[in-house]
Design an enzyme around this catalytic site. Structure first.
Site, PDB file in Angstrom:
ATOM      1  N   HIS A  56       0.867  -1.179   0.000  1.00 48.64           N
ATOM      2  CA  HIS A  56       0.000   0.000   0.000  1.00 48.64           C
ATOM      3  C   HIS A  56       0.906   1.232   0.000  1.00 48.64           C
ATOM      4  O   HIS A  56       2.015   1.179   0.537  1.00 48.64           O
ATOM      5  CB  HIS A  56      -0.835  -0.044   1.287  1.00 48.64           C
ATOM      6  CG  HIS A  56      -1.884   1.003   1.403  1.00 48.64           C
ATOM      7  ND1 HIS A  56      -1.600   2.285   1.804  1.00 48.64           N
ATOM      8  CD2 HIS A  56      -3.213   0.962   1.169  1.00 48.64           C
ATOM      9  CE1 HIS A  56      -2.724   2.991   1.832  1.00 48.64           C
ATOM     10  NE2 HIS A  56      -3.708   2.211   1.447  1.00 48.64           N
TER      11      HIS A  56
ATOM     12  N   ASP B 128       3.508  -3.745   8.214  1.00 46.81           N
ATOM     13  CA  ASP B 128       2.249  -3.023   8.054  1.00 46.81           C
ATOM     14  C   ASP B 128       1.126  -4.049   8.226  1.00 46.81           C
ATOM     15  O   ASP B 128       0.866  -4.853   7.331  1.00 46.81           O
ATOM     16  CB  ASP B 128       2.227  -2.386   6.648  1.00 46.81           C
ATOM     17  CG  ASP B 128       0.859  -1.834   6.286  1.00 46.81           C
ATOM     18  OD1 ASP B 128      -0.070  -1.934   7.116  1.00 46.81           O
ATOM     19  OD2 ASP B 128       0.725  -1.310   5.166  1.00 46.81           O
TER      20      ASP B 128
ATOM     21  N   LYS C 151     -10.360  -0.351  10.770  1.00 42.17           N
ATOM     22  CA  LYS C 151     -10.547  -1.564   9.958  1.00 42.17           C
ATOM     23  C   LYS C 151     -10.863  -2.770  10.835  1.00 42.17           C
ATOM     24  O   LYS C 151     -11.060  -3.870  10.340  1.00 42.17           O
ATOM     25  CB  LYS C 151      -9.288  -1.846   9.134  1.00 42.17           C
ATOM     26  CG  LYS C 151      -9.001  -0.787   8.058  1.00 42.17           C
ATOM     27  CD  LYS C 151      -7.814  -1.189   7.233  1.00 42.17           C
ATOM     28  CE  LYS C 151      -7.172  -0.056   6.464  1.00 42.17           C
ATOM     29  NZ  LYS C 151      -7.975   0.469   5.381  1.00 42.17           N
TER      30      LYS C 151
ATOM     31  N   GLN D  79      -4.154  -4.715   7.344  1.00 39.52           N
ATOM     32  CA  GLN D  79      -5.164  -5.681   6.873  1.00 39.52           C
ATOM     33  C   GLN D  79      -5.042  -7.024   7.584  1.00 39.52           C
ATOM     34  O   GLN D  79      -5.762  -7.964   7.239  1.00 39.52           O
ATOM     35  CB  GLN D  79      -5.012  -5.903   5.352  1.00 39.52           C
ATOM     36  CG  GLN D  79      -5.228  -4.673   4.509  1.00 39.52           C
ATOM     37  CD  GLN D  79      -6.676  -4.182   4.506  1.00 39.52           C
ATOM     38  OE1 GLN D  79      -7.590  -4.855   4.990  1.00 39.52           O
ATOM     39  NE2 GLN D  79      -6.895  -2.994   3.979  1.00 39.52           N
TER      40      GLN D  79
ATOM     41  N   CYS E 259      -4.832   2.258  -3.710  1.00 38.97           N
ATOM     42  CA  CYS E 259      -3.602   2.819  -3.128  1.00 38.97           C
ATOM     43  C   CYS E 259      -2.424   1.851  -3.290  1.00 38.97           C
ATOM     44  O   CYS E 259      -1.546   1.777  -2.414  1.00 38.97           O
ATOM     45  CB  CYS E 259      -3.779   3.200  -1.652  1.00 38.97           C
ATOM     46  SG  CYS E 259      -5.083   4.385  -1.385  1.00 38.97           S
TER      47      CYS E 259
HETATM   48  N1  C6P Z   1      -6.213   0.580   2.976  1.00 37.41           N
HETATM   49  C1  C6P Z   1      -8.064   0.134   1.478  1.00 37.41           C
HETATM   50  O1  C6P Z   1      -9.183   0.373   0.988  1.00 37.41           O
HETATM   51  P1  C6P Z   1      -4.958   4.077   7.072  1.00 37.41           P
HETATM   52  O2  C6P Z   1      -5.521   4.849   5.922  1.00 37.41           O
HETATM   53  O3  C6P Z   1      -3.737   4.718   7.660  1.00 37.41           O
HETATM   54  O4  C6P Z   1      -5.987   3.683   8.074  1.00 37.41           O
HETATM   55  O5  C6P Z   1      -4.460   2.674   6.454  1.00 37.41           O
HETATM   56  C2  C6P Z   1      -3.485   2.698   5.459  1.00 37.41           C
HETATM   57  C3  C6P Z   1      -3.213   1.322   4.960  1.00 37.41           C
HETATM   58  C4  C6P Z   1      -1.959   0.793   5.172  1.00 37.41           C
HETATM   59  N2  C6P Z   1      -1.671  -0.448   4.778  1.00 37.41           N
HETATM   60  C5  C6P Z   1      -2.576  -1.236   4.186  1.00 37.41           C
HETATM   61  C6  C6P Z   1      -2.193  -2.631   3.807  1.00 37.41           C
HETATM   62  C7  C6P Z   1      -3.861  -0.740   3.950  1.00 37.41           C
HETATM   63  O6  C6P Z   1      -4.758  -1.525   3.358  1.00 37.41           O
HETATM   64  C8  C6P Z   1      -4.191   0.569   4.328  1.00 37.41           C
HETATM   65  C9  C6P Z   1      -5.538   1.157   4.033  1.00 37.41           C
HETATM   66  C10 C6P Z   1      -7.587   0.958   2.627  1.00 37.41           C
HETATM   67  O7  C6P Z   1      -7.364  -0.764   1.048  1.00 37.41           O
HETATM   68  C11 C6P Z   1      -7.763   2.420   2.379  1.00 37.41           C
HETATM   69  S1  C6P Z   1      -6.734   3.021   1.102  1.00 37.41           S
END
Ligand code: C6P
Length: 415
Positions: A128, A204, A230, A207, A372
């Protein structure tokens, strides 16, 4: 097979008020976008309302009763997070706004202190943007270089040459689960080898924590980042886990109130962990809300969550298979054991956004676009994909509605 009438699943669905509210077209809401953000159970909503209506006060400051209660609830939520991911110590849990801020905190604090010109940052082609752009910035600032673990046509990381890729690596920054394909990274095959050469490891887990039982000590990672929203929690609250010794050695990221011990006109000494990294008034309500989300996930059980999502993915793959003859392309490993609850797809030459809009008319929420992960999409040659992502409150009936929606799209586009 998933028992649609299963009592546990039915009671979980009933816990999420939004799922019983029809869409403006009078359809049942079929929410298949939990990878973007999850829905919230009533208990999380109640925890927020309770804080604001019964004991709203700033923390770590007031001596009066409701301030003490707010501080206790805020710190109790931190302890819940620590236990949930099996951290050794609550001081290893730093509140951030989200996973993105947690990763940036490491980039600016640990990264600028430790990464030098000529060092290598190893990440992967699945990342991401939140686990890529911060490292690009760090590399630009320090003169370090980026290296990538490649991904194959199935969306699996190619790990045959991992020892070669790890040569000279200062930081391994890798996702635990891909948001676009759901691929679960076999961290056990990479992290010990990274540690053996003395690399620092950041994962990271945005997910992963919502969907798998995560044990940061068993994984033996240095940093682990994730977002509350999430995993049934509110938006605006995230977590950085870091090994205590490492966090102790790092300079503060942001400066201001709450992160100090003593301030003089010319100098400041900093607070102990974890507050050293929590400048200014924290997101008190949402941290407490995340604590309630963890209570909920604990009651359900993460093994049940993982098992349920595996069954849903298996069922979805089985139901979607006949559409492949009409041009449905499902990406990723297509093996429920290798992925969490995410399926990315395109349907013949229907643009993913058009597909998502058609599905929306039937109350089905899927995400369309690059998710993203633009470099991954470019490498795979997909301008965009539609993505259905499942969570504990999804049912086989949701999959059936998705399949019916895709059949409708096929009829509209005469496939
Ligand atoms: N992915 C998706 O629809 P934030 O925005 O900081 O809460 O999470 C960022 C992020 C970081 N790593 C991974 C693997 C992610 O999937 C995400 C967020 C969402 O896939 C929003 S773009």
């Amino acid at each position: 097979m998933i028992a649609v009438g299963d009592a546990k699943l039915a009671s979980i669905v009933a816990d999420f008020p939004i799922l019983s509210h029809p869409t403006s077209r009078g359809k049942r809401l079929v929410y298949l976008d939990s990878a973007a953000t999850s829905q919230k159970p009533q208990s999380v909503i109640d925890a927020l309302v309770e804080y604001y209506s019964d004991y709203n006060a700033n923390i770590h400051r007031g001596v009066y009763e409701i301030a003490a209660r707010a501080t206790d609830a805020f710190e109790a939520a931190r302890a819940k997070v620590a236990r949930f991911i099996n951290a050794a110590d609550t001081r290893e849990i730093i509140w951030t706004r989200n996973a993105t801020e947690a990763i940036n905190l490491v980039g600016y604090s640990w990264g600028l202190q430790n990464v030098k010109s000529g060092d290598v940052i190893l990440t992967s082609e699945l990342e991401h943007h939140s686990n890529l752009v911060p490292w690009q910035l760090l590399a630009e600032k320090t003169g370090a270089t980026l290296r990538f673990i490649p991904v194959d046509h199935r969306g699996m990381l190619v790990l045959e040459d991992v020892d070669t890729l790890l040569r000279g690596v200062k930081l391994l920054a890798i996702s635990h689960v891909s948001n676009t394909l759901g691929t679960i990274t076999p961290l056990e095959k990479i992290v010990p080898r990274a540690r053996a050469i003395g690399a620092t490891v950041l994962v990271d887990g945005a997910q992963a924590v919502p969907h798998l039982a995560v044990d940061v000590r068993a994984l033996d990672v240095d940093f682990y980042a994730f977002s509350g929203h999430k995993m049934l929690g509110p938006t605006g609250i995230g977590v950085l886990y870091g090994k205590r010794a490492l966090l102790e050695s790092m300079p503060p990221f942001l400066a201001g109130g709450d992160m100090i011990r003593k301030v003089e006109f010319e100098r400041t000494s900093f607070n102990d962990l974890p507050w050293k990294f929590e400048a200014g008034t924290s997101n008190i309500a949402d941290a407490i809300g995340l604590g309630a989300a963890i209570d909920y996930l604990d009651r359900v059980g993460m093994d049940w969550v993982r098992g349920h999502e595996r069954e849903l993915v298996a069922y979805a793959l089985e139901r979607l298979a006949p559409l492949e003859a009409r041009g449905l392309a499902i990406y990723g490993p297509k093996d429920p054991a290798l992925i969490s609850g995410v399926l990315s797809f395109n349907f013949a030459d229907i643009h993913a956004h058009d597909l998502a809009s058609i599905l929306d008319t039937d109350g089905i929420c899927v995400r369309a676009g690059h998710h993203c992960t633009m470099p991954l999409m470019e490498k795979m040659g997909w301008p965009a994909t539609a993505r259905a992502s499942f969570y504990l409150y999804n049912t086989a009936a949701d999959v059936d509605v998705l399949v019916a929606g895709l059949e409708k799209a096929a009829a509209v586009f005469k496939l």
